[in-house]
Each structure stands twice: as structure tokens, then as C-alpha cells.
Scaffold this motif. Structure first.
Motif, short mmCIF file in Angstrom:
data_model
loop_
_atom_site.label_atom_id
_atom_site.label_comp_id
_atom_site.label_asym_id
_atom_site.label_seq_id
_atom_site.Cartn_x
_atom_site.Cartn_y
_atom_site.Cartn_z
N PHE A 52 -2.54 -1.93 -3.16
CA PHE A 52 -2.30 -2.68 -4.38
C PHE A 52 -2.04 -4.14 -4.05
CE2 PHE A 52 -0.60 1.58 -5.42
CZ PHE A 52 -1.30 1.86 -6.59
N PHE A 81 1.20 -5.12 -10.81
CA PHE A 81 0.46 -4.61 -9.65
C PHE A 81 -0.91 -4.11 -10.07
CE2 PHE A 81 2.79 -0.90 -11.23
CZ PHE A 81 1.83 0.10 -11.20
N TYR A 82 -1.85 -4.20 -9.14
CA TYR A 82 -3.24 -3.85 -9.41
C TYR A 82 -3.83 -3.09 -8.23
CZ TYR A 82 -2.51 -7.83 -12.54
OH TYR A 82 -2.01 -8.71 -13.48
N PHE A 83 -4.63 -2.06 -8.54
CA PHE A 83 -5.36 -1.32 -7.50
C PHE A 83 -6.33 -2.27 -6.80
CE2 PHE A 83 -9.30 0.79 -6.22
CZ PHE A 83 -8.83 1.80 -5.40
N MET A 135 4.57 2.41 -9.14
CA MET A 135 3.46 2.25 -8.20
C MET A 135 3.13 3.58 -7.51
SD MET A 135 4.15 -1.56 -6.59
CE MET A 135 2.54 -1.75 -5.82
N GLU A 143 0.84 -1.19 0.00
CA GLU A 143 0.00 0.00 0.00
C GLU A 143 0.88 1.24 0.00
OE1 GLU A 143 -2.17 -0.85 3.66
OE2 GLU A 143 -0.73 0.32 4.82
#
Ligand code: MV4
Length: 500
Positions: free
Chosen positions: A275, A283-285, A254, A209
Motif C-alpha cells: 500500500f 491508503f491505496y493498494f 489496512m 506492506e
């Protein structure tokens, strides 16, 4: 700056916020339930107002009682802490309507981020990567039709969710109908909203995060990441920064994504963009938290910034004190959460009296707690007792200090996860930074305390020996630290592996 702030919370976070207020010359008002009439946060504040009986629904969650306390005491702002009312958009709104300042983001931003699907759609539009999946508001038939296109394994998630409630892993298409039904049922009863959506399920991702901060003048910065992968049942146990999984290039990408997320909602005050980082480096929200987080101290100890000072300044209309290029990760910092729970019995929360408490101290050690000898642990609230934070110029030093500090931390009379934490921090996989969300399941699934954990009797004897050597009226940290008698040092094997 404000004259007087009401802290709508209890325990260590209430103490933490009050300390910051004091440092800025702001008076503090505590609120308390009947279970907390003599609690540290109630006594630490300049003034304190009773809210009601112990259950949160009759005290710390009573919006009207909190606002009435603020009015009566003449507070000009309210800090919600975390948990309780901190992400309740109606509360943030009501604070404003009462003519007070809510120390946090705007109510509509709190509301938007409370919906996982709205947040997801917004981030997708802002160019922030999200896990492949479906939008909200779809019926079962269209979700089932979309499943093959997303690919298995899938995750059914509740839009109003968070904390894993209403989540179902689906490995094959024939399981999907049943999973949708049970996720909807669970979401309905937990949140009163049975909206669900689908995402591709990432196996054992890391949870990374980013701390973000915005002001009312259009400035937004990030204060780097926190690695929070060591969790069980969505309860974080160990957090650190920098993440051992990021290099400078990934950190920059990021960080840019976190800023884009915050800009998309014109974010103000402290927030966190979560993330998932997959094993292959994508990486993804995941979601955005619109509060100060439990683990904020690692960011503070790494960057040297006091986030609560910033919250107060920004809420009072001041611009952010620093620009992005002024911010650096200067130290490595680790936090361990100390819970009143029994790691050998499914981590069930325990209550009782913390008869004797001794906090570690020394360079690179910080304890955020509202725990003192003799304290009753109420059943009504979160079982987190304290946070132990250590830092140093590199990860090895922060770990060494954490091992030492955990060994020196004594809580007698109530079972805690301290022996468990000592072994987690001493584990090879932790030392090598191999910390995805499967870490505890992989290494600590059937954990039992080792036989070299000292018995309560030994601890009692040492506590008695120590108190005899203390000058009366002192709680330690006397004038000459070098001379201090420390019987705990004799417990060599208690510190697993020892510290060089
Ligand atoms: C995921 C996931 C894997 N794939 N989403 C758990 C809490 C909720 N807020 C989101 N969570 C997850 N979402 C996809 N598409 C795995 C988790 C997850 C998790 C996430 C962060 C930290 C710890 C976790 C433990 C188990 C599952």
C-alpha cells in the motif's frame, strides 16, 4: 511433509530456506552456477547440482536445468526464494507439470499479479482502495482525455512494471504526451510490453506492506505490516514493524483491506500486499508480491512465527497453524540491508573479496547472510550481502540494538554501505519515525563518510589482534562469552552517538 526440497536460489535466502527445511527434517538440494561452486549455500545443502555458467540467464534462470536437477536428485518440491524465477508464472506451472510442488501461490495468481493493471482492476472490484487512475489498454488520446479528471500531478506507470521502470511523473498537461511516449518506450524495452496507465501521483507517501498467508483449506490471515519507506531508487534499505505511522484503527482497516485483496484471488502460501499511505492518512493498494520477501525476518522477529516453516507446511497441504486472533505483534523489529556498494559514489555496486567478516551477536540480534571471511563477491548477482535484524520490546530498544550491532559488524576488503546505515539509524528523523519515501533524498542526498570512520589499517590491526585472542579452530561464540576479547569495543566514535 516433503522428503527433499530443491532451493532454486543462491546466497542468504537459499541458506535461510535450507535452515528451515532442516528444522522440519527435510533434505535439501542446492543449485549453483560456476561462480558459486564453493559458495556457502552450495556447501550448506545436503546435495548440490551445477546449473551452468555464472550469468543468471545461463544458470539460476534456466527453468529446464533447474527442473532437471530436481528430477535427477529426486526432490519432491521446489522453493524459488526471491528474485530469479520466484514470480515467473511459467516456472511455477512447469514445476507442477514436472510432478513437483511449487512452494508458493498458484501459477495463475502469480500471472495475474504480474500485471499491475489486472491487479488494480481486480482490487477495485473487491472493494480495496486504489489510487484514482485509468484502466489498462487505453490509447494515448483516451489517456490524455482522462488526465484532467484524475488531476495533476500524475504518474504514468507501466502495466508490466514494478521497481519504478517505465514510471514518469507529469506535473502539467503539456508534458503528458512526451511522458507517455518515453514511458512506453522504456516499458517496451524492459518488459516487451508498452501498456501504460495513469494514476494520481502521491507526493512522498509511505510504503506500507502487509504480510498475508493462505492455505489450501480456505484460511487466510495477515501477519501485520512492514514499513519500507527508507529506499533509494526502489531499493529498500531499512524496514521495520510495527510501522510508526499506524495506530490500531488504521492497522485494522489496512489489515482488512489486505485480507480482502488476498481473498479476491483465493491466495495460497506467503504473499505481500503493498500500500501507499499518503500524508493525509489515506491508503491505496499498490501491488501484490507473490513471493517471500527479503524483509520477511522483521515479521518473524515481531510475531515469533517462522514464515518459511509455514510456507513448507502449507505447500505440503497442511492447514495454517494459527488463526487471525492468535497472531500478535509482540516485538518491534528492524532490518538493515548490507550491500556491497559505495554510498559515497552513487551507490554503485562494488565487487572484490570480503577478506574478513565479523558478524554482531547478542540478544535481539539476527544476521541472515551467506557471507564469510575470504569470500569473493561475484559481479553477476544482486549486491546484497547480508541482512541485520534487531528486535526488542519497543522501538527504542530495537534501534539501540541496531546501532550497537551495526557498530560491531565488520566487513573488510570490500566497500559496503555499513557506515551509511550507521548514520541513517542514528538520525533524529529516524528516531522520531519520520520515514516517508523522501527520507534519504531529504537527509542523505550528498552523504560522504565521516572522518571518524576507522581506516582500513585500524580495522586490519584490530582484526589481527582479535584473531590472536581466539582459540584456534573457533569462529567465536566460545563457551564463556563474558570472557571474550572484543577489540572492536574500543572504537567508541565508530558508533555514532554511542548507545546508552
Ligand atoms: C506511486 C507513487 C506515488 N503515487 N504511485 C514506485 C515503485 C512502483 N512499484 C510504485 N512506486 C510508486 N508509485 C502513485 N500513484 C510513488 C511510488 C514511489 C515509491 C513507492 C514505494 C516505495 C518507494 C517509492 C519511491 C518513489 C516512488
Amino acid at each position: 511433509m516433503f522428503r527433499k526440497v530443491l532451493i532454486a536460489n543462491r546466497g542468504e535466502i537459499a541458506m535461510r530456506v535450507m535452515r528451515a527445511c532442516r528444522e522440519l527434517g527435510v533434505r535439501t538440494v542446492a543449485v549453483y552456477s560456476d561462480a558459486d561452486a564453493a559458495a556457502p549455500h552450495t556447501r550448506f545443502a545436503d546435495e548440490a547440482v551445477r546449473l551452468g555458467p555464472p550469468p543468471p540467464s545461463e544458470s539460476y534462470l534456466q527453468i529446464d536445468a533447474v527442473l532437471e536437477a530436481a528430477r535427477k536428485m529426486g526432490a519432491d518440491a521446489v522453493h524459488p526464494g526471491f528474485g530469479f524465477l520466484s514470480e515467473n508464472a511459467r516456472f511455477a506451472e512447469a514445476v507442477g507439470e514436472a510432478g513437483l510442488t511449487f512452494i508458493g501461490p498458484k501459477p495463475d495468481v502469480v500471472r495475474t499479479m504480474g500485471s499491475k493493471t489486472e491487479a488494480r482492476a481486480l482490487m477495485q472490484k473487491a472493494g480495496v482502495p486504489v489510487v484514482p487512475g485509468t484502466p489498462a489498454g487505453k490509447d494515448d488520446a483516451s489517456l490524455i482525455a482522462a488526465a484532467d479528471g484524475i488531476g495533476f500531478p500524475l504518474l504514468v506507470k507501466a502495466s508490466a512494471g514494478g521497481g519504478g521502470k517505465g514510471m514518469r511523473i507529469v506535473r502539467e498537461s503539456k508534458e503528458l504526451t512526451g511522458a507517455l511516449a518515453s514511458a512506453r518506450r522504456e516499458a517496451k524495452s524492459a518488459f516487451g510490453d508498452d501498456t501504460v496507465f495513469l494514476e494520481r501521483y502521491l507526493e512522498r507517501p509511505r510504503h506500507i506492506e502487509f504480510q498475508v498467508f493462505g492455505d489450501d483449506h480456505g484460511n487466510i490471515v495477515h501477519l501485520f505490516e512492514r514499513e519500507c519507506s527508507i529506499q533509494r531508487r526502489h531499493q529498500k534499505i531499512v524496514e521495520e514493524t510495527p510501522s510508526p505511522a499506524l495506530d490500531d484503527a488504521l492497522r485494522r482497516r489496512m489489515g482488512e483491506a489486505a485480507l480482502a485483496a488476498a481473498r479476491a484471488v483465493e491466495y495460497t502460501n506467503a504473499g505481500t500486499v503493498e500500500f501507499l499511505l499518503s500524508a493525509d492518512g489515506e491508503f491505496y493498494f499498490l501491488e501484490m508480491n507473490t513471493r517471500l520477501q527479503v524483509e520477511h525476518p522483521v515479521t518473524e522477529c515481531s510475531t515469533g512465527i517462522d514464515l518459511v516453516h509455514w510456507q513448507l507446511r502449507v505447500a505440503a497441504g497442511e492447514p495454517l497453524p494459527l488463526r487471525q486472533e492468535d497472531l500478535r505483534q509482540q516485538q518491534h523489529a528492524i532490518e538493515c540491508r548490507i550491500y556491497a556498494e559505495d554510498p559515497a559514489s552513487q551507490f554503485l555496486p562494488v565487487t572484490g573479496r570480503a577478506v574478513y567478516v565479523r558478524e554482531p551477536e547478542g540478544p535481539g540480534i539476527r544476521v541472515d547472510a551467506a557471507l564469510e571471511s575470504g569470500q569473493e563477491i561475484p559481479v553477476f548477482y544482486d549486491p546484497m550481502l547480508a541482512k541485520l535484524i534487531t528486535w526488542g520490546r519497543d522501538r527504542d530498544l530495537a534501534i539501540a540494538r541496531m546501532r550497537q550491532a551495526l557498530g560491531d559488524y565488520v566487513v573488510l576488503g570490500v566497500t559496503t554501505n555499513l557506515p551509511f546505515l550507521r548514520e541513517v539509524i542514528a538520525h533524529e528523523a529516524f528516531a522520531s519515525g519520520d520515514t516517508d519515501t523522501g527520507f534519504l533524498d531529504r537527509w542523505f542526498a550528498d552523504w560522504q563518510p565521516s572522518s571518524d570512520t576507522p581506516s582500513d589499517e585500524v580495522c586490519w590491526a584490530l582484526a589481527a589482534a582479535e584473531s590472536e585472542h581466539r582459540p584456534t579452530g573457533s569462529t567465536g561464540g566460545g563457551s564463556d562469552d563474558g570472557d571474550r576479547f572484543n577489540p572492536w569495543e574500543r572504537l567508541g566514535p565508530w558508533r555514532p552517538g554511542g548507545v546508552a
